[in-house]
Design a protein around this motif. Sequence first.
Motif, mmCIF file in Angstrom:
data_model
loop_
_atom_site.group_PDB
_atom_site.id
_atom_site.type_symbol
_atom_site.label_atom_id
_atom_site.label_comp_id
_atom_site.label_asym_id
_atom_site.label_seq_id
_atom_site.Cartn_x
_atom_site.Cartn_y
_atom_site.Cartn_z
ATOM 1 N N GLY A 174 6.735 3.435 -11.101
ATOM 2 C CA GLY A 174 5.802 3.863 -12.121
ATOM 3 C C GLY A 174 4.354 3.861 -11.681
ATOM 4 N N ARG A 175 4.090 3.419 -10.442
ATOM 5 C CA ARG A 175 2.712 3.354 -9.964
ATOM 6 C C ARG A 175 2.429 4.512 -9.005
ATOM 7 N N THR A 176 1.155 4.799 -8.835
ATOM 8 C CA THR A 176 0.697 5.832 -7.908
ATOM 9 C C THR A 176 0.219 5.167 -6.633
ATOM 10 N N VAL A 177 0.678 5.665 -5.497
ATOM 11 C CA VAL A 177 0.322 5.117 -4.184
ATOM 12 C C VAL A 177 -0.573 6.136 -3.478
ATOM 13 N N TYR A 178 -1.644 5.632 -2.845
ATOM 14 C CA TYR A 178 -2.599 6.549 -2.226
ATOM 15 C C TYR A 178 -3.213 5.904 -0.985
ATOM 16 N N GLU A 179 -3.892 6.721 -0.171
ATOM 17 C CA GLU A 179 -4.584 6.237 1.019
ATOM 18 C C GLU A 179 -5.774 5.403 0.569
ATOM 19 N N GLY A 180 -5.672 4.079 0.775
ATOM 20 C CA GLY A 180 -6.653 3.171 0.216
ATOM 21 C C GLY A 180 -8.049 3.309 0.794
ATOM 22 N N LEU A 181 -8.174 3.813 2.017
ATOM 23 C CA LEU A 181 -9.488 3.898 2.635
ATOM 24 C C LEU A 181 -10.391 4.913 1.947
ATOM 25 N N HIS A 182 -9.813 5.810 1.138
ATOM 26 C CA HIS A 182 -10.622 6.782 0.397
ATOM 27 C C HIS A 182 -11.298 6.152 -0.818
ATOM 28 N N ASP A 183 -10.845 4.982 -1.208
ATOM 29 C CA ASP A 183 -11.324 4.333 -2.423
ATOM 30 C C ASP A 183 -12.500 3.416 -2.091
ATOM 31 N N PRO A 184 -13.728 3.712 -2.557
ATOM 32 C CA PRO A 184 -14.878 2.861 -2.228
ATOM 33 C C PRO A 184 -14.686 1.408 -2.634
ATOM 34 N N PRO A 196 8.718 4.991 25.986
ATOM 35 C CA PRO A 196 7.966 4.258 24.982
ATOM 36 C C PRO A 196 8.836 3.851 23.811
ATOM 37 N N ALA A 197 8.536 2.680 23.233
ATOM 38 C CA ALA A 197 9.264 2.212 22.066
ATOM 39 C C ALA A 197 8.785 2.967 20.836
ATOM 40 N N ASP A 198 9.478 2.743 19.705
ATOM 41 C CA ASP A 198 9.031 3.349 18.461
ATOM 42 C C ASP A 198 7.637 2.842 18.134
ATOM 43 N N ASP A 199 6.819 3.719 17.554
ATOM 44 C CA ASP A 199 5.426 3.383 17.307
ATOM 45 C C ASP A 199 5.264 2.543 16.048
ATOM 46 N N CYS A 200 4.301 1.627 16.113
ATOM 47 C CA CYS A 200 3.943 0.802 14.968
ATOM 48 C C CYS A 200 2.610 1.313 14.428
ATOM 49 N N TYR A 201 2.527 1.550 13.113
ATOM 50 C CA TYR A 201 1.327 2.088 12.491
ATOM 51 C C TYR A 201 0.789 1.131 11.440
ATOM 52 N N GLN A 202 -0.530 1.141 11.328
ATOM 53 C CA GLN A 202 -1.207 0.366 10.302
ATOM 54 C C GLN A 202 -1.514 1.274 9.114
ATOM 55 N N LEU A 203 -1.054 0.863 7.942
ATOM 56 C CA LEU A 203 -1.281 1.610 6.715
ATOM 57 C C LEU A 203 -2.007 0.721 5.719
ATOM 58 N N LEU A 204 -2.957 1.276 5.006
ATOM 59 C CA LEU A 204 -3.647 0.585 3.922
ATOM 60 C C LEU A 204 -3.469 1.425 2.672
ATOM 61 N N LEU A 205 -2.570 0.992 1.813
ATOM 62 C CA LEU A 205 -2.169 1.789 0.669
ATOM 63 C C LEU A 205 -2.747 1.211 -0.613
ATOM 64 N N GLY A 206 -3.430 2.049 -1.370
ATOM 65 C CA GLY A 206 -3.915 1.673 -2.680
ATOM 66 C C GLY A 206 -2.836 1.887 -3.724
ATOM 67 N N VAL A 207 -2.901 1.111 -4.798
ATOM 68 C CA VAL A 207 -1.923 1.195 -5.884
ATOM 69 C C VAL A 207 -2.688 1.244 -7.205
ATOM 70 N N ARG A 208 -2.437 2.274 -8.005
ATOM 71 C CA ARG A 208 -3.035 2.425 -9.338
ATOM 72 C C ARG A 208 -1.985 2.991 -10.294
ATOM 73 N N ASN A 209 -2.284 2.858 -11.574
ATOM 74 C CA ASN A 209 -1.424 3.522 -12.559
ATOM 75 C C ASN A 209 -1.567 5.039 -12.441
ATOM 76 N N ALA A 210 -2.780 5.503 -12.244
ATOM 77 C CA ALA A 210 -3.051 6.935 -12.079
ATOM 78 C C ALA A 210 -4.325 7.077 -11.269
ATOM 79 N N LEU A 211 -4.442 8.174 -10.542
ATOM 80 C CA LEU A 211 -5.610 8.387 -9.698
ATOM 81 C C LEU A 211 -6.702 9.105 -10.479
ATOM 82 N N PRO A 212 -7.941 8.645 -10.358
ATOM 83 C CA PRO A 212 -9.051 9.428 -10.901
ATOM 84 C C PRO A 212 -9.214 10.701 -10.081
ATOM 85 N N PRO A 213 -9.852 11.727 -10.639
ATOM 86 C CA PRO A 213 -9.942 13.025 -9.943
ATOM 87 C C PRO A 213 -10.517 12.932 -8.534
ATOM 88 N N HIS A 214 -11.503 12.066 -8.298
ATOM 89 C CA HIS A 214 -12.135 12.034 -6.979
ATOM 90 C C HIS A 214 -11.221 11.463 -5.907
#
Length: 498
Positions: free
Chosen positions: A149-159, A115-133
């Motif tokens: 200077g930005r915070t990167v997070y798993e975007g699917l968690h963000d409504p 098998p070749a190297d795997d390709c993954y789909q990522l959806l990344l959120g970008v904010r100055n800072a994350l709220p607690p939730h």
Amino acid sequence: MSKAASTWTTPRLVTASPTVPPAPPSAVSPSLSPVDARELVGSLAPMLHEWLPHQRWFAGKGRAVTGFVPVTVTELQPSDTGNPGLLHLLVRVEQRGATGPPPSIPTSTPSAPAPADDCYQLLLGVRNALPPHLAPALVGHATQGPLAGRTVYEGLHDPRLAELLLERLRTPGALGTLRFDRADSVPSGLAGRLLDAEQSNSSLVYGDEYILKILRRVFPGPHPDLELPLALAAEGCGRVPAPVGWFEADDPSGSGDSLTLGVLQPYLRGSQDGWQLALAALADDREFTTEARALGRATAEVHIALAAALPTVTLGRRQTGQLAAGMAERLDVVARAVPALGPYAPGLRGAFDALAGLGEAGRGRPAQRVHGDLHLGQALRTPDGNWSVIDFEGEPARPLAERRRPQPPVRDVAGMLRSFDYAARSHEPWRPDWATRCRAAYCEGYAAVSGTDPRAEPELLRAYETDKAVYEVLYEARHRPDWLPVPMAAIRRLAGGV
């Protein structure tokens, strides 16, 4: 809501973050050159190295990540003072020269390439800072590159970002290399929530009306989780929720194929999956044969509709021999990876020899498109008592081409029979008699609709059950070692020819 896009492709490997001057804390430029693309992914590489291997859907566990290749990047929403940003990335993950277990078991064709190297789909959120939730969604903090200077997070968690994806599906069209399409209208204003169930992809539920599956490990070519439900809907099969919308991308390699990225379907509100229903029956010391028989009927209806909607073939002597050889090769690989399987390998191989013998007898066997990974967790009983079948992705560890290959319908039957064993074995005390009655009822229900009892050709059924149990041994040894005794109990039975 403002939406902008920037898209690029590049074949170069990113193995470490380049040294770059800090950039202002602003959104990614609407138009990036390949150099800028490598800079962005390079700046994300350190945090992805830490975060990616811990994700449930990452298939390369046990092997070190050696680099990242940006395939496409699309800015679904730029970040500003009022909005979080959302970056859509397709990233090829390099694990070359790494040690550890192979990413998948061999295909049905013994001579298939690695098998070749795997390709993954990522959806990344970008904010100055994350709220607690959103703190649990943290991926990392960018210290250099365009997002410094930005915070990167798993975007699917963000409504808010989940709502953005639904809006894109409501208004079909292209955004960079992404294409959004729909088969029916979708209402606006539905709140989205990320399911936390253990699965090989990610799913968002919108207002208990729709569910969007985000396919994490991406392959070029028609994806069964979109292809088969669309075909079944066209055939009028009511056992499978019909796709309402989906999004794709063109394969940047120039193959002409599409990359299926997400599928939106009706959410069967109030339904219960067969696994939980079976465990509840065991806990209450109740029989499950009525449900198993109805589930067998539903499986047969899906198979009949698939055979009508898509081409069927006949497996002759050569194809049956290749099928048996592929099963035998998988057994050898797993026996080397999981030593506990070794003593049973000779007895298990007898099932595959018997399958090869059926081919030598010269009798052809019909093959068609099948579910490919059917078990109790893939069946939902709705409040009105009807069974629906979901998740047509097939076994994620197998290559997409194999998952799309026509196979005897008994493969799905074998998967469900193994699932009854799993349920019975997970209960204390173990209830093999309960599983035996469920297995018989399921086959009876299947035969009542299809006209063919899966038990009528025991060599074929045993071969597929054995192959499935071998697959389960490797999966449990790698992901859930505490569950390894469950498939090993079936291994001991099947090695004895039962």
